[in-house]
Design a protein around this motif. Structure first.
Motif, mmCIF file in Angstrom:
data_model
loop_
_atom_site.group_PDB
_atom_site.id
_atom_site.type_symbol
_atom_site.label_atom_id
_atom_site.label_comp_id
_atom_site.label_asym_id
_atom_site.label_seq_id
_atom_site.Cartn_x
_atom_site.Cartn_y
_atom_site.Cartn_z
ATOM 1 N N LEU A 1 0.829 -1.208 0.000
ATOM 2 C CA LEU A 1 0.000 0.000 0.000
ATOM 3 C C LEU A 1 0.870 1.269 0.000
ATOM 4 C CD1 LEU A 1 -2.894 -1.059 2.433
ATOM 5 C CD2 LEU A 1 -2.885 -1.004 -0.072
ATOM 6 N N PRO A 2 0.286 2.447 -0.351
ATOM 7 C CA PRO A 2 1.068 3.688 -0.511
ATOM 8 C C PRO A 2 1.579 4.279 0.811
ATOM 9 C CG PRO A 2 -1.088 3.849 -1.583
ATOM 10 C CD PRO A 2 -1.102 2.600 -0.793
ATOM 11 N N PHE B 1 -6.537 -0.467 6.878
ATOM 12 C CA PHE B 1 -7.154 -0.827 5.602
ATOM 13 C C PHE B 1 -6.659 -2.201 5.139
ATOM 14 C CE2 PHE B 1 -7.175 -0.311 0.822
ATOM 15 C CZ PHE B 1 -8.555 -0.381 0.679
ATOM 16 N N THR C 1 -5.839 4.255 9.003
ATOM 17 C CA THR C 1 -4.460 4.129 8.512
ATOM 18 C C THR C 1 -4.421 3.123 7.371
ATOM 19 O OG1 THR C 1 -3.998 2.282 9.976
ATOM 20 C CG2 THR C 1 -3.499 4.478 10.841
ATOM 21 N N CYS C 2 -3.308 3.123 6.636
ATOM 22 C CA CYS C 2 -3.109 2.118 5.592
ATOM 23 C C CYS C 2 -3.105 0.712 6.205
ATOM 24 C CB CYS C 2 -1.781 2.341 4.862
ATOM 25 S SG CYS C 2 -1.765 3.840 3.876
ATOM 26 N N CYS D 1 -9.042 2.505 -2.201
ATOM 27 C CA CYS D 1 -7.847 3.348 -2.114
ATOM 28 C C CYS D 1 -7.509 3.907 -3.493
ATOM 29 C CB CYS D 1 -6.660 2.549 -1.578
ATOM 30 S SG CYS D 1 -5.091 3.450 -1.753
ATOM 31 N N PRO D 2 -7.579 5.222 -3.667
ATOM 32 C CA PRO D 2 -7.327 5.806 -4.987
ATOM 33 C C PRO D 2 -5.839 5.824 -5.352
ATOM 34 C CG PRO D 2 -8.050 7.510 -3.442
ATOM 35 C CD PRO D 2 -8.003 6.241 -2.676
ATOM 36 N N TYR D 3 -4.964 5.487 -4.389
ATOM 37 C CA TYR D 3 -3.532 5.716 -4.637
ATOM 38 C C TYR D 3 -2.707 4.459 -4.886
ATOM 39 C CZ TYR D 3 -5.090 10.154 -2.856
ATOM 40 O OH TYR D 3 -5.797 11.317 -2.682
ATOM 41 N N LYS E 1 0.277 6.384 2.882
ATOM 42 C CA LYS E 1 0.023 7.821 3.034
ATOM 43 C C LYS E 1 -0.825 8.113 4.265
ATOM 44 C CE LYS E 1 -1.439 9.819 -0.850
ATOM 45 N NZ LYS E 1 -0.776 10.549 -1.953
ATOM 46 N N ASN E 2 -1.514 7.078 4.753
ATOM 47 C CA ASN E 2 -2.431 7.269 5.874
ATOM 48 C C ASN E 2 -3.370 8.459 5.675
ATOM 49 O OD1 ASN E 2 -1.350 5.049 7.170
ATOM 50 N ND2 ASN E 2 0.241 6.280 8.161
ATOM 51 N N CYS E 3 -3.882 8.611 4.472
ATOM 52 C CA CYS E 3 -4.706 9.773 4.141
ATOM 53 C C CYS E 3 -6.179 9.585 4.492
ATOM 54 C CB CYS E 3 -4.576 10.080 2.655
ATOM 55 S SG CYS E 3 -5.341 8.792 1.641
ATOM 56 N N LYS E 4 -6.554 8.364 4.900
ATOM 57 C CA LYS E 4 -7.915 8.050 5.352
ATOM 58 C C LYS E 4 -8.979 8.063 4.253
ATOM 59 C CE LYS E 4 -7.507 9.899 10.107
ATOM 60 N NZ LYS E 4 -6.117 10.366 10.142
ATOM 61 N N GLU E 5 -8.595 8.294 3.021
ATOM 62 C CA GLU E 5 -9.624 8.378 1.979
ATOM 63 C C GLU E 5 -10.371 7.058 1.773
ATOM 64 O OE1 GLU E 5 -8.582 10.414 -1.709
ATOM 65 O OE2 GLU E 5 -7.183 11.654 -0.535
ATOM 66 N N CYS E 6 -9.744 5.972 2.171
ATOM 67 C CA CYS E 6 -10.395 4.664 2.030
ATOM 68 C C CYS E 6 -11.432 4.455 3.117
ATOM 69 C CB CYS E 6 -9.357 3.553 2.096
ATOM 70 S SG CYS E 6 -8.372 3.618 3.596
HETATM 71 S S1 SF4 Z 1 -6.666 5.502 0.912
HETATM 72 FE FE1 SF4 Z 1 -6.309 4.329 2.741
HETATM 73 S S2 SF4 Z 1 -4.877 2.758 2.047
HETATM 74 FE FE2 SF4 Z 1 -4.892 4.303 0.468
HETATM 75 S S3 SF4 Z 1 -3.231 5.572 1.019
HETATM 76 FE FE3 SF4 Z 1 -4.999 6.485 1.976
HETATM 77 S S4 SF4 Z 1 -5.063 5.532 3.987
HETATM 78 FE FE4 SF4 Z 1 -3.647 4.380 2.803
#
Ligand code: SF4
Ligand code: B12
Lengths: 445, 312
Positions: free
Chosen positions: A12-13, A28, A24-25, A42-44, A15-20
């Protein structure tokens, strides 16, 4: 199959961006491992990571859908070598072959026969699954005409057999929308065949001359971006087919990806009895599709029956509900027959009673779906369970007599059952086939 | 990509036995059925055709026909069976059954001896199926057949003692019968073995069902027993006997002459018996007790093909 959360996390990327939707990754990744999330969230994810995760999470034997519409069916997704470990998932598809050297009348007559190969067994309908059309003439136009004729006369999916990509193209012009199986891509023609299958999203058989060449050609087809595949190792002799089918299943379960697809086996033989024996063997020995020539019920019924047997869940016998079954509109004078709720036991006695043209009530006692003698030996078909069932279902109130008939195999139960139920207990024949003469001699006098 | 052929490393084998004065060999395989590429299968499946010592009651016409002229004469019937190509004769002593003729041990032993003397293939002797009666007659039969190295059964948990002792004393083999349970099968083999009969003088019968009538239960028991044998469990490593004919010819699909939607009876009935046999062949059975000569012929043609090498 079976990647751990940590193994997924590595791809996984981070990034811990939470978009999923996960904090955290890693969280996920854990959801993915548990099968509770889809990678698409996960868009990334990089293409490379997606590819790696997709193939690692693919089942050992790919699931392949054949045909379109009501008669479509699936093969593959198998997980074991032996049915005592876990049930075999998708019953072998049975294909019956016609060819384009036959006259239109002959083709129509055979397809009519194929359409009629429908058998009622243990309360379910069992039938064949496909019509195979072989381009024996070598003529593309003839092939397409025959394919059209077959398609117009049957609802079953088709299996198109031609090594000639030009002929296949013409046949697919006619039948492609119904997702027939394309047979076959080999080392020589795989580019053209793959392009055709891809165009129609039809399942494609990859054919080798042995396991090595098969794996090689599969890899080339996969490299062209197509994975909707079925395997033919090229073996035709019984012992080689058994060996190759076993190897392909073993390799798939070891996650050797080039052989991780369902298979097709050809039982075709000039002698229909040998053909039937081979076909049954391939049903038991892992074939996803088996192809035969004979469309005669006496040759097909054994294969269909074995398929039903081998593909039942070994943990769960097929059972019927314990309730009052009415055969041919019975009335107060009609006999009451007691059996167990093992489907086979119930349908044996129900079928033979119906054949005897005697209206009757049939009462299956709930024995957890086991047969008369097995249930008797296990203490589940007993005077007590019979008495309870009769009472619970209130059957004796529906009739103006006091008699019940029990299977001959459990004659020993008659005394105590009479005591507990207050009924007169008649001991029927051991085999349900004897019920007709039993009615004549002991009921209708 | 080259495929690395996956071979199981089995550590043990099925017992090899030799029946009759002829020494007909059975068993001895070191891999699962027909996987010649990873082990040895030194002996092919053997067939026996059944002979009744008194006219059978429930044979449909199609089954009587090949034996029409001999059905009341077990010796002539047995010779005919050998002509039809059976590897062994399976004599069924139904006349001893209390509901049939209730014949005495001496009577049936005489028939058994006469049959054994008239044929040049090994003999299987099967009792009448009533455990108590079989416990009485089979020891006497064993004595009469001294030197014939016959396969005698069926021995169950309820009657094994008298029969095992006699089989051991007179140099025979026994068929151990237990109902579809791998533990019961082991247990009975152990009980018989504890009486001094070596394991390689036992063959086991898991009580099979016919195609469409519970065949899958025995199929899976056989597969499990074979894996047990190949991984070192000697108490599961005895050859497997399958009573194919007895079960297949109970099925309506074999017996009923006119069911138009199932096609003509001839091929259907033969296939019912032959398919039951081939299915157990791929599960691991060794000895096939059958009833119709044509199904034996078809089964043998199948085994001929299945025994060809498939080495990689
Ligand atoms: S969308 Fe989820 S899995 Fe993908 S980079 Fe962000 S936190 Fe990580
Ligand atoms: C398959 C099988 C099993 C399967 C069960 C499958 C199932 N779903 O039932 C399994 C492996 C689980 C099993 C287990 C056991 N089994 Co079991 N099994 C068999 C086997 C091989 C076939 C049974 C079968 O499915 N027959 C087909 C069905 C359709 O037959 P049926 O129900 O009797 O119906 C027929 C007739 O009775 C009649 N009929 C049915 N209903 C009616 C109603 C009326 C009114 C009439 C007139 C006729 C009628 O029509 C049918 C067709 O003719 C038989 C042996 C054999 N070859 O027959 C042994 C057998 C039944 N088992 C037996 C035994 C002892 C057992 C166990 C106790 C052994 C053990 N391991 O402990 C266990 C008990 C299970 C438990 N504790 O739950 C014995 C029973 C003892 C006896 N002499 O009666 C048998 C006879 C074997 C033997 N010869 O020893 N078994």
């Amino acid at each position: 199959m079976g990647l751990t959360g940590l193994e997924i996390f590595k791809q996984l990327p981070k990034k811990n961006c939470k978009e999923c939707g996960q904090p955290t990754c890693l969280a996920f990744a854990m959801q993915l491992a548990a099968g509770k999330a889809s990678l698409d969230a996960c868009p990334y994810v990089s293409d490379a990571a997606r590819e790696a995760l997709d193939s690692a999470s693919a089942p050992p034997v790919a699931l392949v859908k054949i045909g379109a519409g009501e008669k479509a069916f699936e093969i593959g997704n198998e997980t074991v070598m032996f049915r005592h470990d876990k049930r075999f998932e998708h019953p072998t598809g049975i294909a019956i072959q016609v060819n384009d050297n036959m006259s239109a009348d002959e083709v129509k007559a055979k397809v009519d026969k194929i359409n009629k190969l429908v058998f009622d067994r243990v309360g379910q309908v069992h039938e064949v699954n496909m019509v195979a059309v072989a381009n024996d003439s070598g003529d593309a136009a003839k092939f397409a005409d025959t394919v059209k004729l077959v398609q117009d006369n049957t609802a079953y999916p088709l299996l198109l057999i031609s090594g000639d990509a030009a002929a296949m193209e013409k046949a697919l012009d006619v039948a492609g929308a119904n997702k027939p199986v394309v047979y076959a891509a080999d080392a020589g023609n795989y580019e053209a065949m793959t392009a055709l299958a891809k165009k129609y999203e039809a399942p494609l058989v990859v054919k080798g001359s042995d396991l090595n060449s098969l794996a090689e050609t599969v890899e080339k087809v996969v490299a062209l971006g197509y994975k909707n595949l079925i395997l033919d190792s090229g073996a035709r002799e019984l012992s080689k087919v058994i060996a190759d089918q076993t190897q392909i299943r073993r390799q798939a379960l070891k996650l050797f990806r080039p052989l991780g697809y369902p298979t097709i086996a050809f039982a075709n033989n000039d002698d229909p009895i040998m053909e039937s024996l081979y076909a049954s063997t391939y049903v038991a020995k892992y074939a996803g599709i088996v192809v035969v020539n004979s469309a005669e019920p006496e040759h097909i019924l054994p294969v269909i029956t074995l398929r039903l047997n081998i593909y039942t869940d070994p943990q769960k016998p097929i059972a019927v509900e314990s309730k009052v079954y009415e055969i041919l509109n019975p009335g107060p004078d009609s006999p009451v027959l007691v059996t167990t709720n093992f489907s086979l036991s119930y349908f044996c006695i129900a079928g033979d009673t119906e054949a005897a043209r005697v209206p009757a009530y049939i009462i299956p006692v709930d024995t957890d779906g086991i047969s008369v003698l097995t249930a008797w030996a296990a203490g589940k078909f007993s005077p007590e369970s019979i008495a309870d069932t009769l009472k619970k279902l209130g059957i004796m109130e529906k009739v103006n007599h006091n008699k019940i008939i029990i299977p001959g195999g459990v004659a020993v139960l008659s005394g105590q059952t009479a005591e507990l139920t207050g009924c007169q207990v008649l001991v029927g024949p051991r085999e349900s086939a004897g019920i007709n003469s039993f009615f004549k001699q002991q009921w209708n006098q | 990509m080259a495929v690395t052929i996956a071979k199981e490393r089995w550590t043990s084998k099925v017992a090899e036995e030799a029946y009759g004065p002829q020494g007909l060999k059975v068993g001895g395989e070191t891999t699962l059925p027909f996987l010649h590429f990873e082990g040895e299968i030194p002996n092919r499946a053997v067939t026996a055709l059944e002979v009744f010592d008194t006219e059978p009651k429930d044979y449909p016409d199609i089954l009587k026909e090949p034996f029409a002229d001999v059905i009341n004469d077990p010796v002539a019937w047995a010779k005919k069976v050998v002509e039809y190509g059976a590897d062994m004769v399976a004599l069924r002593l139904m006349s001893a059954h209390p509901d049939w003729n209730n014949a005495s041990a001496q009577d049936v032993a005489k028939t058994a001896k006469a049959v054994a003397d008239a044929i040049d293939v090994p003999l299987i002797v099967i009792g009448c199926g009533v455990e108590e009666k079989d416990g009485e007659i089979l020891p006497v039969v064993a004595e009469a057949l001294e030197g014939k190295k016959a396969l005698i059964g069926c021995v169950t948990a309820n009657n094994y003692k008298s029969i095992t002792a006699a089989a051991n004393g007179y140099g025979h083999y026994v068929i151990a019968s237990s109902p579809l349970d791998i533990n019961l099968c082991k247990q009975l083999n152990i009980l018989i073995n504890e009486m001094g009969l070596p394991l390689d003088r036992i063959a086991f019968d898991p009580l099979v069902g016919a195609l469409g009538y519970g065949i899958e239960y025995a199929y899976s028991i056989m597969e499990r027993a074979r894996m047990g044998a190949l991984t070192g469990d000697k108490t599961l490593a005895t050859p497997i006997v399958a009573f194919i004919g007895q079960e297949a010819w109970k099925a309506k699909e074999a017996k009923d002459a006119d069911v138009p939607e199932w096609g003509p009876q001839a091929d259907r009935a033969i296939l019912w018996e032959a398919t039951t046999a081939t299915t157990f062949a791929i599960a691991g059975a060794n000895i096939f007790i059958m009833r119709h000569p044509e199904s034996v012929k078809r089964f043998n043609a199948f085994v001929d093909e299945a025994m060809k090498s498939n080495a990689y």
